[in-house]
Enzyme design. Structure first.
Site, PDB file in Angstrom:
ATOM      1  N   TYR A  77       0.842  -1.192   0.000  1.00 14.26           N
ATOM      2  CA  TYR A  77       0.000   0.000   0.000  1.00 14.26           C
ATOM      3  C   TYR A  77       0.878   1.244   0.000  1.00 14.26           C
ATOM      4  O   TYR A  77       1.847   1.324   0.773  1.00 14.26           O
ATOM      5  CB  TYR A  77      -0.916   0.021   1.223  1.00 14.26           C
ATOM      6  CG  TYR A  77      -1.948  -1.076   1.257  1.00 14.26           C
ATOM      7  CD1 TYR A  77      -2.868  -1.229   0.233  1.00 14.26           C
ATOM      8  CD2 TYR A  77      -2.018  -1.967   2.339  1.00 14.26           C
ATOM      9  CE1 TYR A  77      -3.823  -2.245   0.268  1.00 14.26           C
ATOM     10  CE2 TYR A  77      -2.970  -2.970   2.380  1.00 14.26           C
ATOM     11  CZ  TYR A  77      -3.873  -3.109   1.341  1.00 14.26           C
ATOM     12  OH  TYR A  77      -4.813  -4.110   1.382  1.00 14.26           O
ATOM     13  N   PHE A 106      -2.067  -7.552   1.093  1.00 13.32           N
ATOM     14  CA  PHE A 106      -3.457  -7.229   1.422  1.00 13.32           C
ATOM     15  C   PHE A 106      -3.649  -6.778   2.864  1.00 13.32           C
ATOM     16  O   PHE A 106      -4.690  -6.211   3.210  1.00 13.32           O
ATOM     17  CB  PHE A 106      -4.399  -8.412   1.124  1.00 13.32           C
ATOM     18  CG  PHE A 106      -4.507  -8.748  -0.327  1.00 13.32           C
ATOM     19  CD1 PHE A 106      -5.248  -7.953  -1.178  1.00 13.32           C
ATOM     20  CD2 PHE A 106      -3.853  -9.849  -0.853  1.00 13.32           C
ATOM     21  CE1 PHE A 106      -5.338  -8.242  -2.525  1.00 13.32           C
ATOM     22  CE2 PHE A 106      -3.942 -10.154  -2.205  1.00 13.32           C
ATOM     23  CZ  PHE A 106      -4.685  -9.351  -3.044  1.00 13.32           C
ATOM     24  N   HIS A 150      -9.782 -10.207  -9.147  1.00 14.18           N
ATOM     25  CA  HIS A 150      -9.141  -9.553  -8.011  1.00 14.18           C
ATOM     26  C   HIS A 150     -10.208  -8.970  -7.081  1.00 14.18           C
ATOM     27  O   HIS A 150     -11.292  -8.579  -7.539  1.00 14.18           O
ATOM     28  CB  HIS A 150      -8.237  -8.423  -8.528  1.00 14.18           C
ATOM     29  CG  HIS A 150      -7.277  -7.891  -7.522  1.00 14.18           C
ATOM     30  ND1 HIS A 150      -7.605  -6.884  -6.638  1.00 14.18           N
ATOM     31  CD2 HIS A 150      -5.982  -8.217  -7.263  1.00 14.18           C
ATOM     32  CE1 HIS A 150      -6.567  -6.629  -5.868  1.00 14.18           C
ATOM     33  NE2 HIS A 150      -5.563  -7.407  -6.224  1.00 14.18           N
TER      34      HIS A 150
END
Length: 257
Positions: A100, A111, A219
């Protein structure tokens, strides 16, 4: 003027962007050193030691970017956090893209994010929705997936660094051979892990996991989750595969706090 001085000095200062030197990145010192200092599990060393020169080059490049003012994410000490899970204990591989790009979010696990992050990253929120639909597990309020690591789930990003505010910015930095070395080690095990390949980026790795059972779907990002991720039941499917092969299923539940 003197009366203003205390207020001036007491004013909160903006956080400074860390400036890293090459040696600040544990992988600069090679795979064996990373294992010796607890950054990766020892059984990953044979897979990565042949990449020592590339690891040193990556650290040097990242340090140069840092010196030029680029904020590097995540912190150097957690870039290889996923490999704290021993190679021998990996039961499931989940492949992400890159960390991120929001400061304070990335923690070295695909994730996942640091526990205090709110709101949840949108892809993770969709993963939680599917987890509830598939297994009936209530979504938790935090994005910490580290309990999955202890269950044998390798949360591996394809690229292990990113520039703050610039998603995908390090995709051409040179991480690909490192990823390939990791995938080869997994694929060459006597019992390769089951692989969850979400989205086209992850599915490009299919040939590198030719010996692994693969579950592919769209996704979980907001742009694609409704086109095949929702309803794919990946968690129950993985557990069924593990049970059929005589392995203990994954406990996908997460603590509420």
């Amino acid at each position: 003027m003197d009366d203003l001085q205390p207020a001036l000095f007491d004013a909160p200062q903006p956080a400074r962007t860390p400036v890293y030197e090459a040696a600040d990145f544990p992988f600069y010192h090679g795979a064996q050193s990373m294992a010796d200092h607890g950054f990766i599990a020892a059984d990953w060393v044979p897979a990565l030691c042949e990449q020592d020169s590339l690891l040193r080059s990556l650290a040097t490049d990242l340090a140069a970017r840092s010196a030029a003012g680029e904020q590097i994410l995540p912190a150097p000490e957690v870039m290889f956090r996923a490999l704290s899970l021993p190679l021998s204990e990996v039961k499931v591989l989940i492949v992400g893209q890159d960390p991120y790009p929001t400061p304070g979010h990335a923690n070295g696990l695909a994730f996942a994010a640091n526990k205090q992050v709110r709101p949840l990253p949108r892809s993770l929120a969709n993963i939680y929705k599917e987890l509830q639909s598939d297994l009936g597990l209530e979504p938790v309020a935090h994005p910490d997936l580290s309990p999955w690591l202890s269950e044998g789930v390798l949360l591996l990003n394809q690229v292990l660094s990113v520039a703050a505010g610039n998603a995908g910015s390090h995709q051409k930095l040179g991480w690909a051979p490192i990823l390939q070395a990791i995938l080869t080690a997994l694929n060459d095990r006597p019992r390769p892990p089951a692989a969850l390949l979400w989205g086209k980026h992850a599915q490009k790795l299919s040939e590198s996991l030719s010996n692994a059972v693969q579950l592919q779907s769209a996704h979980p990002s907001p742009l694609s989750a409704s086109r095949g991720f929702f309803g794919s039941k990946p968690f129950s499917s993985i557990n069924r595969l593990l049970s059929d092969s005589g392995q203990k299923p994954i406990d996908w539940s997460l603590p509420k706090a």
